[in-house]
Scaffold this motif. Structure first.
Motif, mmCIF file in Angstrom:
data_model
loop_
_atom_site.group_PDB
_atom_site.id
_atom_site.type_symbol
_atom_site.label_atom_id
_atom_site.label_comp_id
_atom_site.label_asym_id
_atom_site.label_seq_id
_atom_site.Cartn_x
_atom_site.Cartn_y
_atom_site.Cartn_z
ATOM 1 N N LEU A 255 55.961 29.506 38.021
ATOM 2 C CA LEU A 255 56.089 30.361 39.204
ATOM 3 C C LEU A 255 56.492 29.512 40.402
ATOM 4 C CD1 LEU A 255 55.637 33.036 40.783
ATOM 5 C CD2 LEU A 255 53.225 32.374 40.978
ATOM 6 N N SER A 256 57.518 29.951 41.117
ATOM 7 C CA SER A 256 57.936 29.269 42.343
ATOM 8 C C SER A 256 57.896 30.240 43.505
ATOM 9 C CB SER A 256 59.350 28.700 42.205
ATOM 10 O OG SER A 256 59.765 28.124 43.435
ATOM 11 N N TYR B 38 43.447 35.118 45.654
ATOM 12 C CA TYR B 38 42.614 34.278 44.783
ATOM 13 C C TYR B 38 42.412 34.909 43.412
ATOM 14 C CZ TYR B 38 38.403 31.916 43.049
ATOM 15 O OH TYR B 38 37.495 31.242 42.268
ATOM 16 N N SER B 39 42.085 36.189 43.365
ATOM 17 C CA SER B 39 41.825 36.836 42.075
ATOM 18 C C SER B 39 43.083 36.896 41.218
ATOM 19 C CB SER B 39 41.264 38.249 42.299
ATOM 20 O OG SER B 39 42.185 39.042 43.035
ATOM 21 N N LEU B 40 44.256 37.055 41.851
ATOM 22 C CA LEU B 40 45.511 37.074 41.105
ATOM 23 C C LEU B 40 45.809 35.700 40.513
ATOM 24 C CD1 LEU B 40 47.998 38.574 40.146
ATOM 25 C CD2 LEU B 40 49.060 38.176 42.379
ATOM 26 N N ILE B 41 45.548 34.647 41.296
ATOM 27 C CA ILE B 41 45.740 33.286 40.789
ATOM 28 C C ILE B 41 44.813 33.025 39.603
ATOM 29 C CG2 ILE B 41 45.327 30.851 41.333
ATOM 30 C CD1 ILE B 41 47.991 31.779 42.301
ATOM 31 N N LEU B 42 43.577 33.475 39.687
ATOM 32 C CA LEU B 42 42.654 33.305 38.561
ATOM 33 C C LEU B 42 43.180 34.004 37.313
ATOM 34 C CD1 LEU B 42 39.051 33.675 40.067
ATOM 35 C CD2 LEU B 42 40.215 31.601 39.297
ATOM 36 N N LEU C 123 46.375 34.700 36.650
ATOM 37 C CA LEU C 123 47.579 34.020 36.180
ATOM 38 C C LEU C 123 47.282 32.676 35.528
ATOM 39 C CD1 LEU C 123 50.051 34.660 39.161
ATOM 40 C CD2 LEU C 123 49.975 35.841 36.959
ATOM 41 N N SER C 124 46.195 32.033 35.951
ATOM 42 C CA SER C 124 45.895 30.680 35.469
ATOM 43 C C SER C 124 45.634 30.620 33.968
ATOM 44 C CB SER C 124 44.698 30.100 36.230
ATOM 45 O OG SER C 124 43.538 30.875 35.991
ATOM 46 N N ALA C 125 45.415 31.766 33.348
ATOM 47 C CA ALA C 125 45.206 31.784 31.897
ATOM 48 C C ALA C 125 46.460 31.342 31.159
ATOM 49 C CB ALA C 125 44.806 33.188 31.444
ATOM 50 N N HIS C 126 47.640 31.546 31.774
ATOM 51 C CA HIS C 126 48.908 31.184 31.124
ATOM 52 C C HIS C 126 49.727 30.184 31.929
ATOM 53 C CE1 HIS C 126 48.362 34.534 28.300
ATOM 54 N NE2 HIS C 126 48.021 35.272 29.344
ATOM 55 N N LEU C 127 49.497 30.106 33.233
ATOM 56 C CA LEU C 127 50.362 29.337 34.123
ATOM 57 C C LEU C 127 50.319 27.842 33.822
ATOM 58 C CD1 LEU C 127 52.220 30.204 36.475
ATOM 59 C CD2 LEU C 127 50.384 29.544 38.039
ATOM 60 N N ASP D 163 41.549 28.488 54.130
ATOM 61 C CA ASP D 163 41.538 29.726 53.359
ATOM 62 C C ASP D 163 42.256 29.437 52.046
ATOM 63 O OD1 ASP D 163 41.382 32.293 52.477
ATOM 64 O OD2 ASP D 163 42.927 33.088 53.808
ATOM 65 N N SER D 164 41.654 28.536 51.274
ATOM 66 C CA SER D 164 42.388 27.979 50.139
ATOM 67 C C SER D 164 41.564 27.920 48.856
ATOM 68 C CB SER D 164 42.876 26.567 50.496
ATOM 69 O OG SER D 164 41.774 25.768 50.882
ATOM 70 N N ASN D 165 40.741 28.920 48.622
ATOM 71 C CA ASN D 165 40.040 28.982 47.341
ATOM 72 C C ASN D 165 41.026 28.998 46.178
ATOM 73 O OD1 ASN D 165 37.539 28.987 48.531
ATOM 74 N ND2 ASN D 165 37.328 31.213 48.544
ATOM 75 N N TRP D 166 42.154 29.688 46.375
ATOM 76 C CA TRP D 166 43.185 29.761 45.336
ATOM 77 C C TRP D 166 43.747 28.381 45.022
ATOM 78 C CZ3 TRP D 166 48.187 28.147 46.337
ATOM 79 C CH2 TRP D 166 48.502 27.908 47.690
#
Length: 472
Positions: free
Chosen positions: A352-353, A364-368, A370-374, A388-391
């Motif tokens: 992803l770019s 944050y929840s979307l990054i979590l 996506l992280s299963a495959h990213l 504001d950088s939990n992601w």
């Protein structure tokens, strides 16, 4: 070079004569040679007299010369790779004149006294070539040599980039007085590169000829995708749609998997623009004035695995992405986006770019999810907020690669710092911010409790006074 220079080397299989000053090849008699490199000379023509010998030639490199004509090769050969890039082939205005002059050259060089009238030596030799790939890039073609190239029935790859073909018309000679156009085919062609030709239109009959094409590169042209036939303007006649269409109906290419329309100044991507196609990868980058419809990608949402929509100058309200269950590569860089498209949680993204957008933070929840495959994420060139950088911490603690992290900065209340430095000691940079949040929260709670107690006491007094009044 004298005739017969290499003929004594009967077992010679590879010959490299690149970077000499050869002017022409009048006859080629090295039957055992499999690889011949004649690039970077000054060769103007390559002509071989017709004979019945079998030649072993498989690769011929004539690139970076001064060729005006297609080469006439030994009639019986095993040629699979022909490199003609960076010449001046196509300078003659039409295919017909080029073929005619090539055959005249053959008759002159071979000195045939009993020339058979109408004998087409170029086409008779090309018809038998088992060619797999030909590179005609960086030449001077103003028209596409349909008939000559269609003779190559085994051709799988054609590079025709960096020429001057603005309109790919169906200019085919008629064999009879029939009013119908003769249909030719490219039965084995899978890869076609037409980059940087200035193309405005492509004849539908040419598209019909591409029965097996899988990859088309139309980068840096000026073509426009068509709406499906049912959505065409009613004023267009069927003949106009068949022969003079100024747009391209990509849905007609049933075998097409990979398509690049980068930098074509596309004005609009119609709804259902790819109906009946099964694209795997699509590049729409650098079409900065393109209007995307809600259903533009609807027909390829089930097959698309790679999508590039960078440099479209779009905001979130102008970007419409359907749920794409196979999408693995997404490039939405160089736009004006402030948030990730919500449908991304449908996709098993691996790369992803989001570079050079207007992101301050990322969901944050979307990054979590996506992280299963990213595997890889690029995010430099955004005005990210450090505190504001939990992601970002989630990315940093995962195995996801961040190749441009050293180019990325984030902003605190009073400074801009490299992301890598922030991640090493985030509490140092954001402790006052966190404390400020905690004190503020405490103040609000105290204020709320005080107001509540005051109001409650006033209400209780009023009730009490009312009871005394009734007692009297």
């Amino acid at each position: 070079m004298d005739d017969g220079t290499f003929e004594a080397l009967g077992k010679l299989e590879k010959l490299n004569l690149a970077k000499n000053n050869l002017a022409h090849i009048c006859d080629f008699k090295l039957q055992r040679v499999q690889y011949l490199n004649l690039s970077r000379n000054s060769i103007e023509f390559f002509v071989t007299a017709e004979d019945n010998h079998m030649y072993s030639l498989e690769t011929l490199d004539l690139s970076h010369n001064k060729l005006l004509y297609f080469p006439i090769l030994p009639k019986r050969n095993q040629l699979k790779f022909l490199y003609l890039q960076h010449n001046v082939v196509g300078t003659l205005t039409s295919e017909e004149s080029m073929v005619s002059e090539t055959n005249a050259l053959y008759n002159e060089v071979v000195r045939m006294n009993d020339v058979r009238i109408g004998k087409n030596h170029l086409h008779s030799t090309w018809r038998l070539m088992p060619l797999l790939h030909i590179d005609l890039s960086h030449n001077h073609f103003t028209s596409f040599p349909l008939e000559t190239l269609s003779l190559l029935s085994t051709l799988e790859g054609l590079d025709f980039s960096f020429n001057c073909v603005q309109k790919l018309t169906w200019n085919v000679r008629q064999e009879s007085a029939s009013k119908y156009y003769r249909q030719l085919y490219f039965p084995s062609l899978r890869y076609l590169n037409m980059q940087s030709n200035g193309l405005v239109s492509i004849s539908p009959l040419f598209l019909k000829a591409l029965t097996q094409v899988e990859t088309i590169n139309l980068r840096d042209n000026a073509v426009q995708p068509c709406a499906p036939v049912g959505q065409m303007p009613s004023s267009l006649s069927s003949q106009q749609l068949n022969l003079n269409s100024s747009c391209i109906a990509f849905g007609k290419l049933k075998t097409l998997k990979h398509l690049s329309l980068e930098n074509n100044d596309i004005k609009s991507l119609p709804a259902n623009a790819f109906r009946e196609s099964s694209l795997v990868s699509l590049n729409l980058a650098r079409n900065s004035h393109m209007i995307m419809r809600v259903d533009s990608l609807e027909d390829i949402k089930e097959t698309l695995q790679s999508l590039t929509i960078s440099e479209l100058n779009v905001t979130n309200s102008e970007l419409f992405l359907p749920c794409m269950p196979l999408l693995m590569h997404l490039n939405i860089s160089n736009n004006r986006l402030t948030a990730l498209p919500h449908n991304l949680n449908c996709s098993p993204l691996r790369e992803l770019s989001i570079r050079n957008n207007a992101f301050v933070s990322v969901n944050y929840s979307l990054i979590l999810a996506l992280s299963a495959h990213l595997h890889v994420m690029y995010f430099s060139g955004n005005d990210l907020t450090c505190c504001d950088s939990n992601w970002l911490s989630a990315l940093n603690n995962s195995r996801i690669k961040m190749p441009d992290i050293d180019l990325t900065k984030c902003v605190t209340d009073d400074s801009s710092i490299p992301i890598e430095e922030y991640l090493k000691s985030s509490s140092l940079y954001c402790s006052h911010h966190i404390k400020g949040i905690h004190l503020g929260q405490i103040f609000i709670v105290i204020l709320f409790v005080t107001v509540f107690i005051t109001v409650f006491m006033m209400f209780a007094r009023k009730i009490c006074c009312l009871k005394k009044s009734f007692g009297v």
